[in-house]
Design a protein around this motif. Structure first.
Motif, PDB file in Angstrom:
ATOM      1  N   ASN A  23       0.831  -1.198   0.000  1.00  0.00           N
ATOM      2  CA  ASN A  23       0.000   0.000   0.000  1.00  0.00           C
ATOM      3  C   ASN A  23       0.872   1.256   0.000  1.00  0.00           C
ATOM      4  OD1 ASN A  23      -2.781  -1.295   0.580  1.00  0.00           O
ATOM      5  ND2 ASN A  23      -1.457  -2.160   2.163  1.00  0.00           N
ATOM      6  N   ARG A  24       0.325   2.350  -0.483  1.00  0.00           N
ATOM      7  CA  ARG A  24       0.981   3.654  -0.405  1.00  0.00           C
ATOM      8  C   ARG A  24       0.177   4.496   0.579  1.00  0.00           C
ATOM      9  NH1 ARG A  24       4.941   5.804  -3.388  1.00  0.00           N
ATOM     10  NH2 ARG A  24       5.300   8.054  -3.152  1.00  0.00           N
ATOM     11  N   ILE A  25       0.851   4.908   1.670  1.00  0.00           N
ATOM     12  CA  ILE A  25       0.165   5.550   2.787  1.00  0.00           C
ATOM     13  C   ILE A  25       0.940   6.823   3.127  1.00  0.00           C
ATOM     14  CG2 ILE A  25      -0.573   5.253   5.175  1.00  0.00           C
ATOM     15  CD1 ILE A  25      -0.543   2.192   4.620  1.00  0.00           C
ATOM     16  N   GLU A  26       0.369   7.979   2.791  1.00  0.00           N
ATOM     17  CA  GLU A  26       1.140   9.215   2.912  1.00  0.00           C
ATOM     18  C   GLU A  26       0.269  10.395   3.335  1.00  0.00           C
ATOM     19  OE1 GLU A  26       2.900   9.704  -0.922  1.00  0.00           O
ATOM     20  OE2 GLU A  26       0.985   9.564  -1.982  1.00  0.00           O
ATOM     21  N   ARG A  27       0.870  11.246   4.175  1.00  0.00           N
ATOM     22  CA  ARG A  27       0.278  12.509   4.606  1.00  0.00           C
ATOM     23  C   ARG A  27      -1.136  12.346   5.163  1.00  0.00           C
ATOM     24  NH1 ARG A  27       2.710  13.421  -0.140  1.00  0.00           N
ATOM     25  NH2 ARG A  27       0.726  13.505  -1.289  1.00  0.00           N
ATOM     26  N   ASN A  28      -1.296  11.381   6.026  1.00  0.00           N
ATOM     27  CA  ASN A  28      -2.579  11.230   6.721  1.00  0.00           C
ATOM     28  C   ASN A  28      -2.541  12.080   7.983  1.00  0.00           C
ATOM     29  OD1 ASN A  28      -4.161   9.030   5.191  1.00  0.00           O
ATOM     30  ND2 ASN A  28      -2.072   8.235   5.297  1.00  0.00           N
ATOM     31  N   ASN A  29      -2.620  13.391   7.768  1.00  0.00           N
ATOM     32  CA  ASN A  29      -2.354  14.358   8.837  1.00  0.00           C
ATOM     33  C   ASN A  29      -3.562  15.202   9.207  1.00  0.00           C
ATOM     34  OD1 ASN A  29       0.290  13.434   8.828  1.00  0.00           O
ATOM     35  ND2 ASN A  29       0.912  14.925   7.271  1.00  0.00           N
ATOM     36  N   LYS A  30      -4.710  14.843   8.719  1.00  0.00           N
ATOM     37  CA  LYS A  30      -5.935  15.492   9.161  1.00  0.00           C
ATOM     38  C   LYS A  30      -6.096  15.266  10.665  1.00  0.00           C
ATOM     39  CE  LYS A  30     -10.932  15.183   8.239  1.00  0.00           C
ATOM     40  NZ  LYS A  30     -11.951  14.458   7.431  1.00  0.00           N
ATOM     41  N   SER A  31      -6.640  16.240  11.377  1.00  0.00           N
ATOM     42  CA  SER A  31      -6.787  16.129  12.830  1.00  0.00           C
ATOM     43  C   SER A  31      -8.232  15.796  13.180  1.00  0.00           C
ATOM     44  CB  SER A  31      -6.390  17.451  13.492  1.00  0.00           C
ATOM     45  OG  SER A  31      -6.524  17.351  14.899  1.00  0.00           O
ATOM     46  N   CYS A  32      -8.404  14.727  13.974  1.00  0.00           N
ATOM     47  CA  CYS A  32      -9.735  14.290  14.390  1.00  0.00           C
ATOM     48  C   CYS A  32      -9.800  14.218  15.907  1.00  0.00           C
ATOM     49  CB  CYS A  32     -10.064  12.925  13.808  1.00  0.00           C
ATOM     50  SG  CYS A  32     -10.278  12.923  12.014  1.00  0.00           S
ATOM     51  N   PRO A  33     -10.860  14.718  16.524  1.00  0.00           N
ATOM     52  CA  PRO A  33     -10.944  14.745  17.989  1.00  0.00           C
ATOM     53  C   PRO A  33     -11.147  13.364  18.595  1.00  0.00           C
ATOM     54  CG  PRO A  33     -13.005  15.490  17.033  1.00  0.00           C
ATOM     55  CD  PRO A  33     -12.046  15.333  15.889  1.00  0.00           C
ATOM     56  N   LYS A  34     -10.927  13.279  19.872  1.00  0.00           N
ATOM     57  CA  LYS A  34     -11.123  12.053  20.637  1.00  0.00           C
ATOM     58  C   LYS A  34     -12.591  11.650  20.613  1.00  0.00           C
ATOM     59  CE  LYS A  34     -10.281  10.223  25.296  1.00  0.00           C
ATOM     60  NZ  LYS A  34      -9.716  10.538  26.640  1.00  0.00           N
ATOM     61  N   THR A  35     -12.837  10.323  20.619  1.00  0.00           N
ATOM     62  CA  THR A  35     -14.193   9.790  20.740  1.00  0.00           C
ATOM     63  C   THR A  35     -14.279   8.916  21.981  1.00  0.00           C
ATOM     64  OG1 THR A  35     -13.765   7.758  19.489  1.00  0.00           O
ATOM     65  CG2 THR A  35     -14.344   9.728  18.210  1.00  0.00           C
ATOM     66  N   ALA A  36     -15.461   8.368  22.237  1.00  0.00           N
ATOM     67  CA  ALA A  36     -15.640   7.496  23.402  1.00  0.00           C
ATOM     68  C   ALA A  36     -14.792   6.243  23.300  1.00  0.00           C
ATOM     69  CB  ALA A  36     -17.112   7.131  23.543  1.00  0.00           C
ATOM     70  N   ARG A  37     -14.457   5.824  22.083  1.00  0.00           N
ATOM     71  CA  ARG A  37     -13.729   4.574  21.895  1.00  0.00           C
ATOM     72  C   ARG A  37     -12.265   4.763  21.523  1.00  0.00           C
ATOM     73  NH1 ARG A  37     -16.872  -0.016  21.444  1.00  0.00           N
ATOM     74  NH2 ARG A  37     -15.055  -1.059  20.557  1.00  0.00           N
ATOM     75  N   LEU A  38     -11.874   5.983  21.142  1.00  0.00           N
ATOM     76  CA  LEU A  38     -10.552   6.141  20.561  1.00  0.00           C
ATOM     77  C   LEU A  38     -10.010   7.527  20.852  1.00  0.00           C
ATOM     78  CD1 LEU A  38      -8.621   4.458  18.784  1.00  0.00           C
ATOM     79  CD2 LEU A  38      -9.667   5.519  16.792  1.00  0.00           C
ATOM     80  N   ASP A  39      -8.699   7.595  21.103  1.00  0.00           N
ATOM     81  CA  ASP A  39      -8.024   8.864  21.348  1.00  0.00           C
ATOM     82  C   ASP A  39      -8.062   9.728  20.084  1.00  0.00           C
ATOM     83  OD1 ASP A  39      -6.439  10.846  22.530  1.00  0.00           O
ATOM     84  OD2 ASP A  39      -5.250   9.340  23.597  1.00  0.00           O
ATOM     85  N   ALA A  40      -7.696  11.003  20.264  1.00  0.00           N
ATOM     86  CA  ALA A  40      -7.579  11.893  19.107  1.00  0.00           C
ATOM     87  C   ALA A  40      -6.602  11.300  18.097  1.00  0.00           C
ATOM     88  CB  ALA A  40      -7.099  13.264  19.570  1.00  0.00           C
ATOM     89  N   LEU A  41      -6.869  11.547  16.816  1.00  0.00           N
ATOM     90  CA  LEU A  41      -6.058  10.971  15.750  1.00  0.00           C
ATOM     91  C   LEU A  41      -5.450  12.058  14.877  1.00  0.00           C
ATOM     92  CD1 LEU A  41      -8.355   8.058  14.505  1.00  0.00           C
ATOM     93  CD2 LEU A  41      -6.357   7.874  15.995  1.00  0.00           C
ATOM     94  N   GLN A  42      -4.205  11.842  14.510  1.00  0.00           N
ATOM     95  CA  GLN A  42      -3.529  12.668  13.513  1.00  0.00           C
ATOM     96  C   GLN A  42      -2.192  12.016  13.189  1.00  0.00           C
ATOM     97  OE1 GLN A  42      -1.969  16.530  14.651  1.00  0.00           O
ATOM     98  NE2 GLN A  42      -2.494  17.408  12.644  1.00  0.00           N
ATOM     99  N   GLY A  43      -1.896  11.916  11.915  1.00  0.00           N
ATOM    100  CA  GLY A  43      -0.562  11.466  11.515  1.00  0.00           C
ATOM    101  C   GLY A  43      -0.272  10.002  11.759  1.00  0.00           C
TER     102      GLY A  43
END
Length: 371
Positions: free
Chosen positions: A267-287
């Motif tokens: 796979n080619r996986i690049e620049r997944n740097n959008k910022s997403c807030p924390k949810t009830a099941r998962l911490d905040a995501l970025q990068g």
């Protein structure tokens, strides 16, 4: 509304040699052609196993339940567009059944897909899976829940489907096996572009997909590009993931058996740097490029992973992370990947046993020494 035009493609019997008579007739498969303004559901309900419902170019304001085995629902490309009808429900949970009858028709429950906020629903039951359905060459957009949702499906093929700006998932399946997801685009959906799970409503161990394949898809601008949740025996190959908060998540938990035997390769996986807030099941995501959490016996190999940078505990090119219920990842092999510009390239904060990092081309890791 115009009457739905139905064209027929019939197979005819052929003579085999002089004096030998006609061969037994081959079962006829029909093509049901639907134009904008006509009812897709009506054509689907009229179809028999092996038939094709062909949607011509244009926009359809409709949701569709499919429970006929062997049916193909096909458009003519991205210009065949399904959108919610005016005043459609904004349901927040996926359908777990459409009331399909034993004959495979949806009957009175034909609107359940719309009521649950989905665009296309391929729905079997626990006792009678819907087999060998194909959905191809169309766009599903603007649905409150999922563009294309399937449950209890065996041999579902989804190809060249564009799922854009749906409220939760672009394309999602539960309780399904032998799936093929190829050459699709999932962009700007609220959660995962592609979401594959054992179930979302119950706590239970991972189930075997019996070889489901996710390949050559483009996943962009979603919260997560692809989520594989509590599943086993599945391959993700040749996909391009960019602009998401995280590229790939392989997720397990404390239930047995664990998620695992997942292959993530090429796979080619690049620049997944959008910022997403924390949810009830998962911490905040970025990068985050690829994250394995609570998984076992999986292989991550020959991927190109670049410039995934963020400040989340899950940030990094390839990340092994103890699940949020404390389940460790074990015996996973991270090998022969090319990683550049991630922050950092490799991360292992998991205390599980038997995880190995071999042959990767990378420059930074946490802890040091994984490269």
């Amino acid at each position: 509304m115009k009457k739905c035009h139905i064209a027929y493609l019939a197979c005819t019997a052929a003579l085999i040699g002089t004096g030998l008579g006609a061969a037994p007739p081959v079962a006829a498969h029909r093509i049901h052609v639907v134009h904008p303004g006509e009812s897709i559901q009506k054509a689907v309900d009229a179809a028999q196993p092996g038939d094709t419902v062909l949607l011509t170019y244009g926009t359809y304001h409709e949701s569709v339940d499919v429970s006929t085995p062997g049916l193909t629902l096909r458009g003519v490309g991205r210009g065949t567009v399904l959108e919610p009808e005016a005043g459609a429900s904004t349901g927040t949970t996926p359908s777990t059944g459409s009331g399909a009858s034993k004959t495979g028709k949806t009957g009175k429950a034909a609107n359940s897909c719309a009521a649950d906020g989905n665009g296309i629903c391929v729905v079997g039951t626990k006792d009678h899976s819907v087999d060998d359905v194909t959905v191809a060459s169309l766009t599903v957009t603007g649905f409150a829940k999922t563009g294309l949702y399937a449950t209890e499906a065996d041999g579902l093929t989804v190809r060249r489907v564009t799922a854009v700006k749906n409220g939760v998932w672009g394309i999602a399946t539960e309780h399904s096996v032998h799936g093929v997801f190829r050459d699709n685009t999932a962009r700007d959906n609220g959660d995962a572009g592609l979401f594959l799970a054992n179930t979302v409503k119950e706590e239970q161990g991972a189930t075997d997909t019996e070889g489901t394949v996710v390949e050559h898809n483009r996943l962009e601008g979603n919260r997560i590009g692809v989520t594989v949740r509590r599943l086993r025996n599945l391959t993700l190959a040749g996909n391009h993931l960019t602009g998401n908060c995280a590229g790939v998540f392989v997720v397990g938990d404390e239930n047995k058996p664990k998620a695992g035997f997942v292959t993530v390769r090429d796979n080619r996986i690049e620049r997944n740097n959008k910022s997403c807030p924390k949810t009830a099941r998962l911490d905040a995501l970025q990068g985050s490029g690829i994250v394995l959490t609570g998984a076992e016996d999986s292989l991550v190999t020959r991927n190109v992973i670049k410039d995934n940078v963020g400040k989340s505990p899950l940030s990094g090119g390839i990340v092994l992370f103890k699940s949020f219920v404390g389940t460790t990842s074990e015996r996973n092999r991270i090998s022969d990947n090319l990683l550049r510009g991630n922050s950092p390239d490799l991360v292992n904060t998991d205390t599980g046993k038997g995880n190995t990092f071999e042959g990767n081309s990378c420059r930074s890791s946490k802890p040091a020494g994984l490269c």
